[in-house]
Structures are given as structure tokens and as C-alpha cells.
Design an enzyme around this catalytic site. Sequence first.
Site, PDB file in Angstrom:
ATOM      1  N   ASP A  44      -1.057  -8.470  -0.549  1.00 50.25           N
ATOM      2  CA  ASP A  44      -1.473  -9.317   0.575  1.00 50.25           C
ATOM      3  C   ASP A  44      -3.003  -9.289   0.711  1.00 50.25           C
ATOM      4  OD1 ASP A  44      -1.676  -6.754   1.573  1.00 50.25           O
ATOM      5  OD2 ASP A  44      -0.587  -7.164   3.443  1.00 50.25           O
ATOM      6  N   SER A  45      -3.674  -8.496  -0.144  1.00 54.13           N
ATOM      7  CA  SER A  45      -5.137  -8.576  -0.254  1.00 54.13           C
ATOM      8  C   SER A  45      -5.563  -9.992  -0.622  1.00 54.13           C
ATOM      9  CB  SER A  45      -5.645  -7.596  -1.317  1.00 54.13           C
ATOM     10  OG  SER A  45      -4.931  -7.752  -2.525  1.00 54.13           O
ATOM     11  N   ASP A  83       3.924  -7.929  -2.127  1.00 49.95           N
ATOM     12  CA  ASP A  83       3.735  -7.327  -0.801  1.00 49.95           C
ATOM     13  C   ASP A  83       4.508  -8.067   0.282  1.00 49.95           C
ATOM     14  OD1 ASP A  83       2.230  -5.025  -0.596  1.00 49.95           O
ATOM     15  OD2 ASP A  83       0.303  -6.072  -0.664  1.00 49.95           O
ATOM     16  N   LYS A 113       6.737  -4.445  -1.800  1.00 46.46           N
ATOM     17  CA  LYS A 113       5.981  -3.290  -1.296  1.00 46.46           C
ATOM     18  C   LYS A 113       5.783  -3.448   0.203  1.00 46.46           C
ATOM     19  CE  LYS A 113       1.367  -2.617  -2.164  1.00 46.46           C
ATOM     20  NZ  LYS A 113       0.814  -2.667  -0.794  1.00 46.46           N
ATOM     21  N   GLU A 115       4.140  -1.229   3.855  1.00 49.22           N
ATOM     22  CA  GLU A 115       3.255  -0.142   4.295  1.00 49.22           C
ATOM     23  C   GLU A 115       3.919   0.700   5.385  1.00 49.22           C
ATOM     24  OE1 GLU A 115      -0.481  -1.863   5.499  1.00 49.22           O
ATOM     25  OE2 GLU A 115      -0.736  -2.940   3.602  1.00 49.22           O
ATOM     26  N   GLU A 182      -3.423   5.085  -0.888  1.00 47.57           N
ATOM     27  CA  GLU A 182      -4.718   4.404  -0.813  1.00 47.57           C
ATOM     28  C   GLU A 182      -5.715   5.218   0.005  1.00 47.57           C
ATOM     29  OE1 GLU A 182      -4.611   0.236   0.157  1.00 47.57           O
ATOM     30  OE2 GLU A 182      -6.793   0.125   0.378  1.00 47.57           O
TER      31      GLU A 182
HETATM   32  O1  KIV Z   1      -2.695  -5.821  -1.101  1.00 42.15           O
HETATM   33  C1  KIV Z   1      -3.108  -5.102  -2.018  1.00 42.15           C
HETATM   34  O2  KIV Z   1      -3.827  -5.544  -2.928  1.00 42.15           O
HETATM   35  C2  KIV Z   1      -2.723  -3.697  -2.004  1.00 42.15           C
HETATM   36  C3  KIV Z   1      -3.465  -2.792  -2.932  1.00 42.15           C
HETATM   37  C4  KIV Z   1      -4.799  -2.503  -2.360  1.00 42.15           C
HETATM   38  C5  KIV Z   1      -2.690  -1.569  -3.229  1.00 42.15           C
HETATM   39  O3  KIV Z   1      -1.901  -3.314  -1.258  1.00 42.15           O
END
Ligand code: KIV
Length: 281
Positions: A44-45, A83, A113, A115, A182
Site C-alpha cells: 500500500d506504499s 497489502d 499482508k 499490519e 519494519e
Molecule cells: O507497503 C509496503 O510497501 C510495505 C513494505 C514497506 C514492507 O508494507
Amino acid sequence: MKNTVVTLQQQKISRDKITMLTAYDFSTAKLMDDSGINALLVGDSLGMVMLGYEDTLAVTMEDMIHHSKAVARAAKRALVVTDMPFMSYQISVQDALYNAGRLVKEGQAQAVKLEGGEEVCPQIKAITQAAIPVMGHLGLTPQSVNAFGGFKVQGRDEEAARRIIHSALAVEQAGAFAVVLECVPAALAVLISECLTIPTIGIGAGAGCDGQVLVYQDMLGLYGGITPKFAKQFNNVGEQMKTGFESYIRETKSGSFPAEEHIFRIDDAIMAKLQREFSRA
Ligand code: KIV
């Protein structure tokens, strides 16, 4: 052969470091896949590096599905993990299950993924019970940026370090197949990697993790914003791209582009006829 969550787990056992990079589009994902990367993270970056937001909070399920589909089409070998965006899994287990299902069905992800620690274990359990592999994410979890008061290293004092260890054990117990660590101290990441049977993937967590992940814009010098301390720049593609853009502008303005080799031809007789018929002169 396509990598799976089992491939990554076997890599931990054989001490073969797992390589993972973020990917958000077909062309880049194909280059990474061809290079032999083990796994691609549709992070989600993308909210920051692709869409220009200041953090990841505004990213939607639709954004994630759109980019995940593109990456999945390119990944012939790499495992694709996508994500779950902010508020797609925090509200209820039912929401989490529904949205994880969408990332697999519509986004073609092989795993998702999310968090968090103990507070998201019911979600991890329900999603894995539905046969969708889950990667955990601990330490600096960017979706909690407002609670943390910024993007800061986590787990430096004893209590915070203990919390992360307990969270890692809980996430493993809930069924996660791997966990991202992280921005945590390197020694803490080593200890967690030893305690867990599932692989740890570090970002700003030192070389003692079972694998590494980086945001590809950071490692290639493509993101104009702040580059974190842990993000080694392996190449400055951003500068090369700028040189290319500047040459294009210069040559277009001077008329040297497009040249003979870039154009398509038409029979002279046809053109002469068209000119007689349509030319105003
Ligand atoms: O969203 C992302 O790119 C991430 C990485 C920083 C692990 O979660």
C-alpha cells in the site's frame, strides 16, 4: 516453477535469503520476475510512491486490486503478496475475510499482508482458515503513523521490544506464513527470527532476518520524497530517466526527433494526388 508460501518457508529452513521487492505495475514486475526475485509485494506504499499521498491511509481496495492484477499478470515465478489497505480489515473479521477474498479473486494475489499484532490475530486466523495465506507486519506499521506520531523506529526500549516479540509469536500462532519486521533494531530482529519458525522479512531491520524487502523506488532513486536511512540506493535510475526526458524535450523542440528511421512512408504518387485535391495553396 511458481513460488508459493511453502517455497519461502523452505528458504528459511535452508537459510536461503528471501528476496522481495514492492511492485505496482506490469512492466516493472516483469523486470523483477525476470531478474529472479523470490516474491513481489503489491504494497500500500503505492499510495505514496505511485499516487503521491503523504502516507498510506487513503489507499482503497480498488487501488490495491487495480495494481495487484497488473503485477500478477507479470509474475511467472515470483510469489505475489498484496497489502490489505487501511480499514479493509480492522473493523471486523467478516470485513477482513471479504476483502482478503477480493484481493485473491479480483487482484489475483497468492497471499495478503496486514499490519498489527494480537489485535488482528482473529482476522489472520479467519483468513488463513479460508485458505488465503497471510503475511504479518510488525514494528513500524505505516498504517499506524498517526498513533506513532510519525515514521519512527519501533522496539527500542525493553517494554516495546517485548511487545513486538509477543506480537510476532501471536501472529505466527494465528497462522501467518511469514512476517515483515519494519524499522526495528537489528539485534531484536535476529532474536525474533530465531524464535519464529516462519520467515521474517526485514526492512530497516538488519541482515539477520530471513529475507529483505525494499520499496523499489527507494532502491533505484526514483522517489523524490524522503528516502529512509535503511533504503540503500542500488542504482540512480531517476537521474537516468531525467536525462532521457530532457533529451526528448530538446530533440522534439529542435525538430531532430522524429528522424527518418522513426517515420512511416506512403507512395509518392498517392501523396501527389492527395495534395492536388486537398492542398489550399
Ligand atoms: O507497503 C509496503 O510497501 C510495505 C513494505 C514497506 C514492507 O508494507
